[in-house]
Design a protein around this motif. Structure first.
Motif, PDB file in Angstrom:
ATOM      1  N   THR A   1      -6.156  13.047   1.446  1.00 60.95           N
ATOM      2  CA  THR A   1      -5.798  11.848   2.206  1.00 60.95           C
ATOM      3  C   THR A   1      -6.449  10.624   1.578  1.00 60.95           C
ATOM      4  O   THR A   1      -7.675  10.492   1.601  1.00 60.95           O
ATOM      5  CB  THR A   1      -6.265  12.008   3.678  1.00 60.95           C
ATOM      6  N   GLY A   2      -5.632   9.773   1.018  1.00 66.93           N
ATOM      7  CA  GLY A   2      -6.147   8.557   0.391  1.00 66.93           C
ATOM      8  C   GLY A   2      -5.133   7.443   0.509  1.00 66.93           C
ATOM      9  O   GLY A   2      -4.044   7.615   1.106  1.00 66.93           O
TER      10      GLY A   2
ATOM     11  N   ARG B   1       7.434   8.193  -5.686  1.00 72.61           N
ATOM     12  CA  ARG B   1       8.652   8.990  -5.880  1.00 72.61           C
ATOM     13  C   ARG B   1       8.613   9.758  -7.200  1.00 72.61           C
ATOM     14  O   ARG B   1       9.003  10.917  -7.273  1.00 72.61           O
ATOM     15  CB  ARG B   1       9.885   8.069  -5.819  1.00 72.61           C
ATOM     16  N   GLN B   2       8.148   9.084  -8.257  1.00 70.77           N
ATOM     17  CA  GLN B   2       8.118   9.747  -9.564  1.00 70.77           C
ATOM     18  C   GLN B   2       7.102  10.881  -9.593  1.00 70.77           C
ATOM     19  O   GLN B   2       7.320  11.912 -10.213  1.00 70.77           O
ATOM     20  CB  GLN B   2       7.757   8.751 -10.689  1.00 70.77           C
ATOM     21  N   ASN B   3       5.982  10.675  -8.930  1.00 68.23           N
ATOM     22  CA  ASN B   3       4.878  11.633  -9.082  1.00 68.23           C
ATOM     23  C   ASN B   3       4.903  12.785  -8.092  1.00 68.23           C
ATOM     24  O   ASN B   3       4.561  13.905  -8.449  1.00 68.23           O
ATOM     25  CB  ASN B   3       3.533  10.905  -9.013  1.00 68.23           C
ATOM     26  N   TYR B   4       5.246  12.510  -6.841  1.00 67.10           N
ATOM     27  CA  TYR B   4       5.251  13.607  -5.854  1.00 67.10           C
ATOM     28  C   TYR B   4       6.164  13.313  -4.672  1.00 67.10           C
ATOM     29  O   TYR B   4       6.078  13.987  -3.644  1.00 67.10           O
ATOM     30  CB  TYR B   4       3.826  13.906  -5.342  1.00 67.10           C
ATOM     31  N   SER B   5       7.024  12.316  -4.788  1.00 65.34           N
ATOM     32  CA  SER B   5       7.851  11.882  -3.647  1.00 65.34           C
ATOM     33  C   SER B   5       6.949  11.480  -2.488  1.00 65.34           C
ATOM     34  O   SER B   5       6.146  10.594  -2.633  1.00 65.34           O
ATOM     35  CB  SER B   5       8.840  12.965  -3.210  1.00 65.34           C
ATOM     36  N   PHE B   6       7.020  12.224  -1.399  1.00 67.89           N
ATOM     37  CA  PHE B   6       6.310  11.790  -0.193  1.00 67.89           C
ATOM     38  C   PHE B   6       4.850  12.229  -0.256  1.00 67.89           C
ATOM     39  O   PHE B   6       4.551  13.353  -0.663  1.00 67.89           O
ATOM     40  CB  PHE B   6       6.991  12.392   1.039  1.00 67.89           C
ATOM     41  N   PRO B   7       3.945  11.368   0.160  1.00 63.16           N
ATOM     42  CA  PRO B   7       2.535  11.753   0.134  1.00 63.16           C
ATOM     43  C   PRO B   7       2.226  12.760   1.237  1.00 63.16           C
ATOM     44  O   PRO B   7       2.973  12.844   2.219  1.00 63.16           O
ATOM     45  CB  PRO B   7       1.813  10.425   0.401  1.00 63.16           C
ATOM     46  N   PRO B   8       1.130  13.508   1.108  1.00 64.79           N
ATOM     47  CA  PRO B   8       0.765  14.455   2.183  1.00 64.79           C
ATOM     48  C   PRO B   8       0.599  13.708   3.500  1.00 64.79           C
ATOM     49  O   PRO B   8       0.136  12.571   3.524  1.00 64.79           O
ATOM     50  CB  PRO B   8      -0.585  15.028   1.730  1.00 64.79           C
ATOM     51  N   ASP B   9       0.952  14.362   4.588  1.00 64.30           N
ATOM     52  CA  ASP B   9       0.990  13.653   5.876  1.00 64.30           C
ATOM     53  C   ASP B   9      -0.095  14.090   6.858  1.00 64.30           C
ATOM     54  O   ASP B   9      -0.577  13.283   7.649  1.00 64.30           O
ATOM     55  CB  ASP B   9       2.360  13.881   6.528  1.00 64.30           C
ATOM     56  N   HIS B  10      -0.481  15.367   6.815  1.00 59.35           N
ATOM     57  CA  HIS B  10      -1.308  15.899   7.910  1.00 59.35           C
ATOM     58  C   HIS B  10      -2.614  15.116   8.080  1.00 59.35           C
ATOM     59  O   HIS B  10      -2.926  14.628   9.170  1.00 59.35           O
ATOM     60  CB  HIS B  10      -1.601  17.387   7.671  1.00 59.35           C
ATOM     61  N   GLY B  11      -3.359  14.980   6.995  1.00 58.84           N
ATOM     62  CA  GLY B  11      -4.642  14.266   7.074  1.00 58.84           C
ATOM     63  C   GLY B  11      -4.445  12.809   7.464  1.00 58.84           C
ATOM     64  O   GLY B  11      -5.195  12.257   8.286  1.00 58.84           O
TER      65      GLY B  11
ATOM     66  N   SER C   1       0.831  -1.213   0.000  1.00 64.82           N
ATOM     67  CA  SER C   1       0.000   0.000   0.000  1.00 64.82           C
ATOM     68  C   SER C   1       0.859   1.254   0.000  1.00 64.82           C
ATOM     69  O   SER C   1       1.988   1.252   0.497  1.00 64.82           O
ATOM     70  CB  SER C   1      -0.922   0.003   1.221  1.00 64.82           C
ATOM     71  N   VAL C   2       0.283   2.306  -0.572  1.00 65.79           N
ATOM     72  CA  VAL C   2       0.908   3.635  -0.468  1.00 65.79           C
ATOM     73  C   VAL C   2      -0.143   4.672  -0.125  1.00 65.79           C
ATOM     74  O   VAL C   2      -1.259   4.639  -0.650  1.00 65.79           O
ATOM     75  CB  VAL C   2       1.580   4.119  -1.776  1.00 65.79           C
ATOM     76  N   ALA C   3       0.230   5.594   0.743  1.00 62.90           N
ATOM     77  CA  ALA C   3      -0.602   6.764   0.994  1.00 62.90           C
ATOM     78  C   ALA C   3      -0.549   7.644  -0.248  1.00 62.90           C
ATOM     79  O   ALA C   3       0.493   7.727  -0.915  1.00 62.90           O
ATOM     80  CB  ALA C   3      -0.091   7.519   2.211  1.00 62.90           C
ATOM     81  N   THR C   4      -1.672   8.277  -0.557  1.00 65.26           N
ATOM     82  CA  THR C   4      -1.774   9.077  -1.783  1.00 65.26           C
ATOM     83  C   THR C   4      -2.474  10.403  -1.484  1.00 65.26           C
ATOM     84  O   THR C   4      -3.181  10.507  -0.480  1.00 65.26           O
ATOM     85  CB  THR C   4      -2.610   8.336  -2.847  1.00 65.26           C
ATOM     86  N   PRO C   5      -2.301  11.394  -2.367  1.00 70.85           N
ATOM     87  CA  PRO C   5      -3.069  12.626  -2.195  1.00 70.85           C
ATOM     88  C   PRO C   5      -4.533  12.384  -2.580  1.00 70.85           C
ATOM     89  O   PRO C   5      -4.904  12.492  -3.749  1.00 70.85           O
ATOM     90  CB  PRO C   5      -2.401  13.614  -3.170  1.00 70.85           C
TER      91      PRO C   5
END
Ligand code: LMR
Length: 392
Positions: A251-252, A275-285, A93-97
């Motif tokens: 947050t997804g 990594r290719q698309n935005y590196s680290f996903p947003p974290d706050h949510g 799994s990966v966290a996503t925007p």
């Protein structure tokens, strides 16, 4: 270089936001974009989210990078919320925007693994699905979904079209609360779809953006859980925008179920895509969601408020169906009470939708999708009377 760019078509849902804002009428009604609103028209920050934010402000000591796939605790909590127990050894799994980010990453993963695989989408579906598929240059196909006469699911059409799925094709399914129609498969119909797609060797891609908005948190995940158990490979794109009310936090999560021995390679590919698309996903949510799901008291309060939200939409559905029965002197709109989630497609013509907007200040998407949560006890009769006038 940039002078060679052509204008892009406007997103039909997002265009309504600006049209509504620019309408000077004070009695206008916004049934456009899928955002929950309470009786006063506010999209509230949920109590548990506020409490988690307060605590986070007190305890957070750094904002340095988090994991490329997101915080492991978030991913584990979300896998649990969506699938329950028993899937962790299969779940990369990966966290996503947001949910859109998860859909985008899922499609990119499919394209990397099988560039010729077709992506099957319901007709109709959320317009951003085919838009992203087209943008990525992926082969696409449609399956019938909506019966315009009954405003229910065209199940015979759906099964006939999905019979054309080839082994390795991806089939995009709305896990619950179908967007834009509000019409949903029964559990028995889900079983039949699963059996058909198993025979075809399809890879299901489940979009789960409204868990908790239809029949309840677990009931809304039931079909997704069945799919997860039935197929060796499943992609699940889920959103916290609606059920945690944290739309702008993006947050997804994308969950890719595979065999335990392939999990590490799949996880590596998901990390690569982040990594290719935005590196680290947003974290706050994601951090707020984790804090809520790891704290029994916050979880209980979040569930209670989500249930209030769900019940409010159900009672608005019932009230609207009753008012439409009265206003049109017919049972033509009874389906509104049977639909689930934020949306119902009313089955009005494009022209009737324009008349409702121009004459009555009532805004809905051009295919006559309404956001039930845009209503309140006072505006339901206004909408019913207007519909009766333009379509009665
Ligand atoms: C909708 O369908 O209205 C929502 O999913 C919001 C969006 O991004 O389109």
């Amino acid at each position: 270089m940039l002078e060679s760019l052509n204008p892009q078509p406007q997103d039909k849902i997002l265009a309504l936001i600006a049209m509504f804002r620019d309408d000077p009428r004070t009695d206008k009604i916004d049934l456009g974009v899928g955002v929950y609103k309470d009786a006063t028209g506010l999209t509230p920050v949920m109590r548990a989210v506020k409490a988690a934010e307060k605590k986070l402000w007190e305890v957070e000591t750094t904002k340095t990078y988090t994991g490329l796939a997101g915080e492991p605790a978030y991913n584990a909590a979300m896998v649990g919320l969506i699938l329950g127990e028993g899937f962790s050894d299969r779940a990369a799994s990966v966290a996503t925007p947001g949910g859109t980010g998860a859909i985008r990453q899922a499609l990119e993963l499919i394209r990397m693994a099988a560039p010729k695989a077709k992506v099957w989408m319901s007709n109709p579906t959320w317009p951003n699905h085919p838009s992203i598929v087209k943008y990525l240059g992926m082969p696409a196909a449609e399956y019938r979904y909506f019966d315009a006469a009954t405003r229910g699911v065209d199940f015979a059409g759906l099964m006939a079209d999905l019979d054309g799925v080839a082994a390795g094709d991806a089939v995009l399914l709305h896990g619950c609360c179908h967007n834009p129609t509000g019409a949903n498969l029964s559990q028995d119909q889900w079983d039949q779809v699963i059996a058909l797609l198993q025979r075809k060797g399809a890879v299901p891609l489940v979009d789960l953006a409204y868990q908790g908005f239809g029949d309840g948190l677990d009931a809304d995940a039931e079909a997704t859980r069945k799919v997860a158990a039935a197929f060796p490979e499943v992609l699940i794109a889920a959103s916290c925008s609606k059920n945690f009310g944290i739309y702008r936090e993006r947050t997804g999560i994308l969950i890719a179920l595979t065999s335990p021995d392939r999990k590490a390679v799949v996880q590596g590919n998901l990390n690569f895509l982040n990594r290719q698309n935005y590196s680290f996903p947003p974290d706050h949510g994601a951090r707020l969601v984790t804090m809520i799901l790891e704290d029994p008291a916050l979880t209980a309060d979040w569930k209670a408020e989500l249930e209030e939200v769900r019940q409010n939409m159900l009672s608005l559905r019932k009230q609207l169906a009753d008012e439409l029965r009265r206003a049109t002197n017919s049972d033509r709109f009874d389906f509104v009470a049977d639909h689930r989630g934020m949306f119902s497609r009313l089955g009005l013509t494009e022209e009737q939708v324009v008349t409702l907007r121009e004459k009555h200040g009532i805004y809905m998407v051009g295919d006559s999708r309404i956001n039930i949560a845009g209503l309140n006890a006072g505006t339901v009769p206004v909408l019913a009377a207007a519909i009766a006038q333009v379509a009665g």
